[in-house]
Design a protein around this motif. Structure first.
Motif, PDB file in Angstrom:
ATOM      1  N   SER A 155      37.443  45.559  43.594  1.00 20.93           N
ATOM      2  CA  SER A 155      36.996  46.812  42.980  1.00 20.93           C
ATOM      3  C   SER A 155      37.913  47.982  43.323  1.00 20.93           C
ATOM      4  CB  SER A 155      35.568  47.125  43.417  1.00 20.93           C
ATOM      5  OG  SER A 155      35.482  47.230  44.837  1.00 20.93           O
ATOM      6  N   SER A 156      38.490  47.969  44.531  1.00 20.46           N
ATOM      7  CA  SER A 156      39.386  49.067  44.918  1.00 20.46           C
ATOM      8  C   SER A 156      40.597  49.131  44.006  1.00 20.46           C
ATOM      9  CB  SER A 156      39.840  48.877  46.375  1.00 20.46           C
ATOM     10  OG  SER A 156      38.748  48.912  47.254  1.00 20.46           O
ATOM     11  N   GLN A 158      40.695  47.932  40.874  1.00 19.47           N
ATOM     12  CA  GLN A 158      40.239  48.267  39.533  1.00 19.47           C
ATOM     13  C   GLN A 158      40.037  49.769  39.346  1.00 19.47           C
ATOM     14  OE1 GLN A 158      36.955  45.789  38.000  1.00 19.47           O
ATOM     15  NE2 GLN A 158      37.376  44.354  39.653  1.00 19.47           N
ATOM     16  N   LYS A 159      39.727  50.472  40.434  1.00 19.62           N
ATOM     17  CA  LYS A 159      39.475  51.910  40.341  1.00 19.62           C
ATOM     18  C   LYS A 159      40.728  52.696  39.939  1.00 19.62           C
ATOM     19  CE  LYS A 159      35.569  52.217  43.538  1.00 19.62           C
ATOM     20  NZ  LYS A 159      35.091  52.721  44.849  1.00 19.62           N
ATOM     21  N   GLY A 163      38.462  54.187  37.759  1.00 21.41           N
ATOM     22  CA  GLY A 163      37.731  55.072  38.644  1.00 21.41           C
ATOM     23  C   GLY A 163      37.623  56.488  38.092  1.00 21.41           C
TER      24      GLY A 163
END
Length: 393
Positions: A155-156, A158-159, A163
């Protein structure tokens, strides 16, 4: 009569730069009407930026390449290759997301050095070098991925492309931080335009009348603030938009206010004269392709983060979109003319047309035809301007 003639002359000389902004506003208004207002809805504006951000990043580097009299056909393959490298590091080997970013950026720089060597040192035309690069790096992408897709990213990672900064300053139903940052961008833009105007006056170059200058800056400010107001009512400020804004400001300054930028334009205007003037053309060419490799890597990171995967076919035709953005934005086919801001506007024109036609349900085949027609008209306009300038002189 003399005053009217002077104003007409200034407007004629600035039609290339002003025309693209007028065309952009017209296209936005046209598709806003055709889509029943859906084009300018907060959610769609956010999606438009997320969907086309990597093309705009590539357009920044591509316009500098074109100004110098070159072309780069490999950027789509480099986007795929750097995204694949990031995926191998992060997804396959489970290393931290920031190591994947560093690896992708490092590979992008190495790609730039490789292509810059053949163009700047060996002297092979950039068209041939980057055509070969398009094949080489596409093949290396397939080998790196083993002809399969790698996903998902953490997820980091993907941000980077998905994000948002929201609620930082609060606000009654909207994100105040988005508006504050947009206002700061307007101030920086106005200062840059004023400095450029003063520089032209210092060297006795023609500039538009002060009231025309004011209208242009005010129009850009209104567009930026209106855009910010819309996305502030959606999910907030996309992080990728912060990255894109930073790149636009940095490269606008580098291209217009530094020695390196002036050398790029000198090479594109007259290569032999630039050499005789002491411009280190080999070094400038090398740095141009290293920069293009770096920006391709950034685009590759953004694209892989948005798609949440690395794919062998990623980045297909991206080079044509970036080249089209530069030419539609006012870059000259023969080099020596073009601006970062123009390339961004050119990219946004392509983005608005594609997004608007998608909303209207128009097929991909028709979309390709329309985009191709717009590109040929933009280049025809450049050729017409050159012939008219030659006949007047």
């Amino acid at each position: 009569m003399a005053g009217t003639s002077d104003i007409k002359g200034l407007l004629t000389r600035n039609v290339r730069q002003s025309g693209i902004y007028i065309a952009f506003v017209f296209i936005v208004l046209l598709f806003t009407v055709l889509t029943g207002g859906s084009l300018l809805s907060p959610g769609n504006l956010t999606n438009l930026i997320l969907q086309y951000s990597y093309i705009l990043i590539l357009a920044i580097g591509m316009v500098l390449i074109i100004v110098a009299g070159h072309i780069d056909l490999s950027v789509g393959s480099v986007v795929a290759f750097t995204g694949a490298v990031a995926a191998v590091v992060v997804v396959q080997h489970g290393l931290p997301w920031w190591l994947g970013i560093l690896a992708a950026l490092g590979v992008g720089v190495l790609v730039g050095l490789w292509q810059g060597f053949w163009v700047a040192i060996v002297g092979i035309p950039a068209f041939i070098v980057t055509l070969a690069g398009m094949l080489i790096f596409r093949g290396m992408t397939m080998q790196t991925l083993g002809n399969v897709s790698l996903s998902p990213f953490p997820s980091s990672y993907q941000k980077i492309a998905g994000g948002f900064v929201n609620g930082l300053f609060g606000g009654p139903g909207y994100d105040v931080f988005t508006l504050v940052l947009a206002a700061a961008v307007v101030v920086v833009f106005a200062l840059q335009q004023w400095r450029a105007r003063l520089a032209k006056l210092t060297y006795d170059q023609a500039v538009e009348a002060l009231w025309i200058f004011g209208i242009k800056v005010a129009a850009v400010a209104i567009v930026i603030m209106a855009f910010a107001w819309q996305i502030a009512h959606a999910r907030g400020l996309p992080m990728v938009l912060i990255l894109l804004a930073a790149l636009i400001l940095i490269y606008s300054f580098v291209s217009q206010q530094t020695v390196f930028g002036r050398h790029i334009y000198a090479m594109g205007g007259n290569l032999q004269a630039a050499r005789l003037s002491g411009v280190k053309t080999k070094l400038v060419n090398m740095m141009l392709f290293v920069n293009m490799g770096l920006l391709s890597a950034i685009a590759g990171i953004v694209y892989s983060a948005r798609s949440n995967s690395a794919q062998p076919g990623a980045g297909n035709m991206f080079e044509l979109d970036a080249i089209a953005a530069a030419f539609i934005g006012g870059a000259a086919v023969s080099g020596g003319v073009g601006k970062v801001q123009g390339a961004i506007i050119g990219g946004l024109i392509m983005a608005v047309m594609s997004n608007g036609m998608q909303i209207m349900g128009i097929g991909q085949s028709t979309q390709s035809i329309v985009r191709g027609v717009v590109l040929i008209l933009a280049v025809a306009f450049d050729v017409y301007n050159k012939k008219r300038a030659g006949s007047e002189s």
